[in-house]
Design a protein around this motif. Structure first.
Motif, mmCIF file in Angstrom:
data_model
loop_
_atom_site.group_PDB
_atom_site.id
_atom_site.type_symbol
_atom_site.label_atom_id
_atom_site.label_comp_id
_atom_site.label_asym_id
_atom_site.label_seq_id
_atom_site.Cartn_x
_atom_site.Cartn_y
_atom_site.Cartn_z
ATOM 1 N N THR A 1 -17.906 -23.151 -5.404
ATOM 2 C CA THR A 1 -18.109 -22.005 -6.328
ATOM 3 C C THR A 1 -18.154 -20.649 -5.688
ATOM 4 N N PHE A 2 -17.566 -19.576 -6.410
ATOM 5 C CA PHE A 2 -17.540 -18.129 -5.765
ATOM 6 C C PHE A 2 -18.181 -17.275 -6.542
ATOM 7 N N ILE A 3 -18.785 -16.132 -6.083
ATOM 8 C CA ILE A 3 -19.124 -15.105 -6.822
ATOM 9 C C ILE A 3 -18.991 -13.963 -6.091
ATOM 10 N N PRO A 4 -18.758 -12.764 -6.953
ATOM 11 C CA PRO A 4 -18.065 -11.270 -6.103
ATOM 12 C C PRO A 4 -19.409 -10.854 -5.571
ATOM 13 N N GLU A 5 -19.083 -10.135 -4.330
ATOM 14 C CA GLU A 5 -20.027 -9.183 -3.528
ATOM 15 C C GLU A 5 -20.321 -7.870 -4.582
ATOM 16 N N THR A 6 -21.516 -7.602 -4.516
ATOM 17 C CA THR A 6 -21.883 -6.374 -5.287
ATOM 18 C C THR A 6 -22.576 -5.485 -4.144
ATOM 19 N N LYS A 7 -22.600 -3.944 -4.438
ATOM 20 C CA LYS A 7 -23.356 -3.155 -3.599
ATOM 21 C C LYS A 7 -23.286 -1.849 -4.494
ATOM 22 N N GLU A 8 -24.709 -1.129 -4.505
ATOM 23 C CA GLU A 8 -24.778 0.103 -5.247
ATOM 24 C C GLU A 8 -24.227 1.083 -4.578
ATOM 25 N N SER A 9 -23.241 1.826 -5.143
ATOM 26 C CA SER A 9 -22.393 2.734 -4.346
ATOM 27 C C SER A 9 -22.909 4.150 -4.763
ATOM 28 N N ILE A 10 -22.830 4.502 -6.153
ATOM 29 C CA ILE A 10 -23.433 5.795 -6.477
ATOM 30 C C ILE A 10 -24.423 5.578 -7.609
ATOM 31 N N SER A 11 -25.089 6.400 -7.864
ATOM 32 C CA SER A 11 -25.881 6.271 -8.908
ATOM 33 C C SER A 11 -25.683 6.218 -10.300
ATOM 34 N N LYS B 1 0.778 -1.291 -0.041
ATOM 35 C CA LYS B 1 0.061 -0.015 0.144
ATOM 36 C C LYS B 1 0.978 1.120 -0.073
ATOM 37 N N ARG B 2 0.660 2.280 -0.876
ATOM 38 C CA ARG B 2 1.226 3.622 -0.733
ATOM 39 C C ARG B 2 0.337 4.484 -0.916
ATOM 40 N N GLN B 3 0.782 5.639 -0.953
ATOM 41 C CA GLN B 3 0.044 6.906 -1.060
ATOM 42 C C GLN B 3 -0.435 7.041 -2.507
ATOM 43 N N ALA B 4 -1.750 7.054 -2.547
ATOM 44 C CA ALA B 4 -2.427 7.031 -3.739
ATOM 45 C C ALA B 4 -2.092 8.532 -4.787
ATOM 46 N N GLY B 5 -1.597 9.442 -4.169
ATOM 47 C CA GLY B 5 -1.521 10.731 -4.925
ATOM 48 C C GLY B 5 -2.789 11.253 -5.677
ATOM 49 N N SER B 6 -2.716 11.871 -6.871
ATOM 50 C CA SER B 6 -3.832 12.314 -7.465
ATOM 51 C C SER B 6 -4.958 11.332 -7.930
ATOM 52 N N THR B 7 -4.440 10.117 -7.976
ATOM 53 C CA THR B 7 -5.478 9.149 -8.572
ATOM 54 C C THR B 7 -6.543 9.001 -7.526
ATOM 55 N N PHE B 8 -6.578 9.661 -6.183
ATOM 56 C CA PHE B 8 -7.609 9.817 -5.205
ATOM 57 C C PHE B 8 -8.520 10.688 -5.553
ATOM 58 N N LYS B 9 -8.199 11.825 -6.451
ATOM 59 C CA LYS B 9 -8.983 13.009 -6.825
ATOM 60 C C LYS B 9 -10.644 12.887 -7.293
ATOM 61 N N PRO B 10 -10.697 11.533 -8.162
ATOM 62 C CA PRO B 10 -11.944 11.503 -8.653
ATOM 63 C C PRO B 10 -12.872 11.283 -7.573
ATOM 64 N N PHE B 11 -12.559 10.817 -6.443
ATOM 65 C CA PHE B 11 -13.672 10.687 -5.234
ATOM 66 C C PHE B 11 -14.205 12.019 -4.759
ATOM 67 N N LEU B 12 -13.284 13.072 -4.855
ATOM 68 C CA LEU B 12 -13.493 14.259 -4.745
ATOM 69 C C LEU B 12 -14.828 14.974 -5.622
ATOM 70 N N TYR B 13 -14.586 14.547 -6.781
ATOM 71 C CA TYR B 13 -15.810 15.107 -7.718
ATOM 72 C C TYR B 13 -17.015 14.292 -7.702
ATOM 73 N N ILE B 14 -17.179 13.123 -6.995
ATOM 74 C CA ILE B 14 -18.230 12.284 -7.019
ATOM 75 C C ILE B 14 -19.454 13.096 -6.177
ATOM 76 N N LEU B 15 -19.556 13.648 -5.070
ATOM 77 C CA LEU B 15 -20.163 14.211 -4.578
ATOM 78 C C LEU B 15 -20.796 15.545 -5.139
ATOM 79 N N ALA B 16 -19.878 16.271 -6.008
ATOM 80 C CA ALA B 16 -20.315 17.288 -6.914
ATOM 81 C C ALA B 16 -21.345 16.718 -8.203
ATOM 82 N N MET B 17 -20.962 15.496 -8.561
ATOM 83 C CA MET B 17 -21.967 14.973 -9.462
ATOM 84 C C MET B 17 -23.078 14.633 -8.944
ATOM 85 N N GLN B 18 -23.171 13.963 -7.703
ATOM 86 C CA GLN B 18 -24.243 13.511 -7.001
ATOM 87 C C GLN B 18 -25.342 14.756 -6.641
ATOM 88 N N GLU B 19 -24.651 15.792 -6.521
ATOM 89 C CA GLU B 19 -25.454 17.057 -6.042
ATOM 90 C C GLU B 19 -25.888 17.749 -7.455
#
Length: 786
Positions: free
Chosen positions: A633-643, A489-507
């Motif tokens: 057998t295995f299936i992935p977990e899913t959950k609705e996170s954003i619209s 695990k390392r610092q994500a740098g600017s690849t974290f920035k999309p998370f900043l924009y999500i709330l703006a799109m939701q609003e």
């Protein structure tokens, strides 16, 4: 009765005793052997169900065996009789036991020949007396004898076991068991592994000359090792041909032509350290064989790891699967011996493309440039701003916690003595991108040499299924075991920035919404903090679209978003999208200062193209036992996170990164025309480079950096994610696009939501004029860059 008759009777008795003695002795020995008084004699149940360790196979989604899990010298995969070519069986019978189908375990004629010619006359070339069944008994139940007397006892027991085996199995089953048991060296136990090691093929594809060589090895694998003694192996192979011609399995003409053929090996050493997907195979091994976490087994400083493992044990059915599930006999499954078949989501073609892309970027470009930059520098490869005390601490810790240092320290050797030993030159083999080299070097110098290497983690995933299609945990598993996909695990740098924009799109904000590119100050715990910018002077104090802000990774725009929506809700939305690492909810989160893994980031980014539904990365689809019975057998977990609409808006925002932002070289250097949503990232002092790219059917990305954060490129132009990781993604995707069998093309498009009516016309052409150039990179936070 006169003396003559008395002597005659006496001598007659003596002669009869002498005549009968060997037979009586032989019968007694046989009885002793049968009753187990000459050592272990397997029971009939052991003969009918011999304990044969079978390696667990790890299989790709397209049916290729990626590798196996096995104990050393136990890499065995069962092959059925129907998959053994006829000429392989003919070669074995002609060479080892021509009367195989006519005896019941012991060949009396062959045994007599061996006793007379080999035993009494000393003619070693007259042939042995062991049948194939006896040889199998020896392989199954006997270790090499240490003395002639011990070997004699073994021989007698082999006769008895052979007779029992003949009653328990058909002739075809005995041949099958023999070929599956024989050790052909180089971890090639059994015919399946042998064909892979020596010819890179499968048993049913063996040619007659390949079959003859392998049968020739059955006399003595070490002596007729084709890798070390090709001349002897060739001579032995031709003897097999001679026997086949002698007994009518091939004609004289075939014999003459076959014996003239060269060996033509395609040698591939089997090892846990080599082959495709080495880091992925190790991840599967460690994950499936994990035991339930116990607090006392974790040191105090490693409590966080205990928490993570405990959550994995409770929530991940693959984690500890072998110890959570039992066989019919009540024992837990064993990856090393039970011959499981693990069907994974990895695509062998994509895996090869990912490994080739990492190899090309590191071996041909990054590493040579890094060596060139650090050559001749004091305290290389570490940063020049490192103090002598910091440098010395890093080196001493590296020595202390190296494999050699740990062993010496545990024996009570002082650190000063360990340090002296590390300065003494020794012979060693070093990794280079041009192949291994043998040299003489001190362990300290080799440690510093390896500190120079840049590492990678790269992963590709299908966004709609969660299937992980490629997994590259590092640059070379033999020399660098640490996994940079799931473990690091390392610092994500600017690849974290999309998370900043999500709330703006939701609003309800549009990607085209113009926001101020202006300084902003945050008040945190009675102190102030203000991010800086890399924007051009003419852009400062202007209004720019949000899409421009993400494309340019502009800190002033990111700060405006954090000021609008606050840090904790932004962290919460990242958690909803699959980030499990702790995110510090402070304004400086715009720099991506929290540590995250490649796996987390790829999984989170997949949410954007999966219409706002987060799907956890899936590595295994099913597990079967050695007979092909389905165990799990295995299936992935899913959950609705954003619209769905928010997710689509985010894709549009991130397309600007590839079209005219920090990833624009995808267009002008790699000539990609596909729809691509992307984000680059670079951290403090260029210590970490990141890049993630999203196309309609695949999400992939990764990280590049050194083991120590103080080891990095000096210039952002070299150390940015744009320059370190983006080329890996581009090379990988170009290979994927070129492979029509994968069904991924540059014509694929992102699917917009039904009824979507948000205007996305941000007049992008206006911003294309200052698209990413060679000097416009996503730069590190220490300079207040994105």
């Amino acid at each position: 009765m006169d003396d003559h008759n008395i002597r005659f009777i006496k001598y007659t008795r003596i002669l009869w005793i002498l005549f009968a003695f060997p037979f009586i002795t032989f019968i007694i020995i046989i009885l002793l052997a049968i009753t187990g008084n000459l050592g272990y004699m397997p029971k009939i149940e052991d003969l009918e169900n011999p304990k044969i360790n079978l390696a667990t196979q790890i299989i790709s989604s397209d049916g290729e065996v990626l590798g196996s899990v096995y104990f050393e010298n136990q890499n065995r995969t069962h092959v059925d009789f129907d998959h053994l070519p006829g000429h392989l069986i003919d070669a074995l019978i002609a060479t080892e036991d021509v009367r195989f189908y006519r005896h019941s375990g012991i060949d009396i004629k062959g045994l007599a020949r061996a006793v007379i010619f080999t035993g009494f006359l000393g003619k070693k070339g007259s042939g042995g007396g062991s049948t194939i069944t006896q040889q199998f008994a020896k392989l199954l139940f006997h270790d090499p004898a240490q003395t002639k007397f011990e070997r004699l006892k073994q021989k007698i027991k082999e006769w008895i076991i052979a007779i029992k085996l003949e009653k328990a199995y058909t002739k075809e089953e005995i041949i099958t068991l023999y070929f599956n048991q024989y050790d052909f060296l180089y971890n090639a136990v059994g015919i399946h592994s042998a064909t892979q090691v020596y010819f890179n093929t499968l048993p049913d594809s063996l040619t007659i000359e390949q079959s003859a060589m392998l049968v020739g090895m059955a006399k003595n694998s070490a002596l007729y090792n084709p890798q070390r003694f090709p001349e002897k192996a060739l001579q032995r192979r031709n003897i097999v041909f001679m026997q086949m011609e002698k007994y009518g399995y091939i004609s004289k003409e075939e014999y003459d032509s076959l014996k003239a053929l060269p060996l033509e090996l395609d040698f591939h050493r089997l090892s846990h350290n080599v082959g495709p997907a080495t880091y992925f195979r190790e991840y599967i091994r460690k994950t499936m064989s994990a035991t339930e976490p116990v607090r006392k087994n974790y040191s105090q400083w490693n409590y966080k790891k205990y928490q993570e493992d405990s959550l994995q044990w409770m929530n991940n059915p693959l984690y500890g699967w072998c110890n959570k599930n039992n066989k019919p006999d009540g024992e837990p499954y064993d990856l090393y011996t039970d011959g499981l078949r693990i069907y994974t989501t990895i695509d062998s073609r994509m895996q090869a493309y990912a490994e080739a892309a990492v190899r090309k970027q590191h071996g041909e470009y990054l590493q040579p440039e890094f060596f060139k930059e650090k050559k001749g520098r004091k305290r290389a490869p570490f940063s020049s701003d490192l103090t002598y005390g910091q440098y010395n601490t890093i080196i001493r810790n590296a020595i202390r916690y190296s494999d050699r240092g740990i062993k010496m320290f545990n024996k009570g050797v002082t650190m000063d003595s360990i340090y002296k030993v590390f300065k003494e030159p020794v012979q060693m083999t070093l990794f280079t991108w041009h192949g291994e080299i043998d040299t003489v070097m001190s362990p300290l110098d080799s440690l510093l040499y390896y500190k120079h290497f840049l590492h990678s983690g790269f992963m590709a995933m299908e966004p709609f299924t969660g299937f992980v299609k490629a997994y590259v945990g590092g640059i070379n598993f033999r020399y660098f075991k640490y996994d940079h996909v799931t473990q690091g695990k390392r610092q994500a740098g600017s690849t974290f920035k999309p998370f900043l924009y999500i709330l703006a799109m939701q609003e309800g904000y549009s990607p085209c919404l113009k926001v101020p590119v202006s300084p902003i100050t945050f008040y945190v715990n009675d102190t102030t903090w203000s991010p800086r910018t890399t924007a051009r002077k003419e852009d400062i104090n202007t209004m720019k679209p949000l899409k421009w802000g993400l494309a340019k990774s502009e800190n002033y725009v990111s700060a405006w978003l954090v000021d609008q929506f606050k840090p904790q809700p932004i962290a919460d939305i990242a958690y909803k999208m699959g980030i499990t690492s702790y995110i510090d909810p402070v304004p400086s989160m715009i720099y991506g200062t929290s540590d995250m893994s490649v796996e987390e980031m790829v999984g989170a980014y997949a949410t954007f193209v999966n219409k706002g539904v987060h799907i956890s990365p899936l590595y295994v689809t099913r597990i079967e036992d050695k007979h092909g019975n389905l165990l799990a057998t295995f299936i992935p977990e899913t959950k609705e996170s954003i619209s769905e609409e928010t997710a689509y808006l985010m894709l549009n925002l991130m397309q600007g990164v590839a079209d005219y932002g920090t990833a624009a070289r995808l267009r002008y250097r790699y000539n990609m025309t596909a729809e691509i949503a992307a984000k680059t990232g670079t951290t403090n002092n260029n210590s970490d480079g990141w890049f993630f790219g999203i196309v309609p059917k695949l999400v992939a990305g990764g990280w590049v950096g050194a083991e120590d954060r103080s080891v990095h490129f000096d210039r952002t132009a070299m150390g940015s994610g744009t320059n370190t990781v983006l080329p890996i993604w581009a090379e990988f995707m170009l290979r994927v696009y070129a492979d029509s069998t994968l069904g991924i093309t540059q014509e694929d498009v992102f699917e917009n939501p039904e009824g979507f009516d948000v205007s996305l016309d941000c007049n992008d052409d206006e911003y294309m004029k200052d698209a990413d150039s060679e000097d416009n990179y996503d730069a590190p936070a220490i300079f207040d860059y994105p």
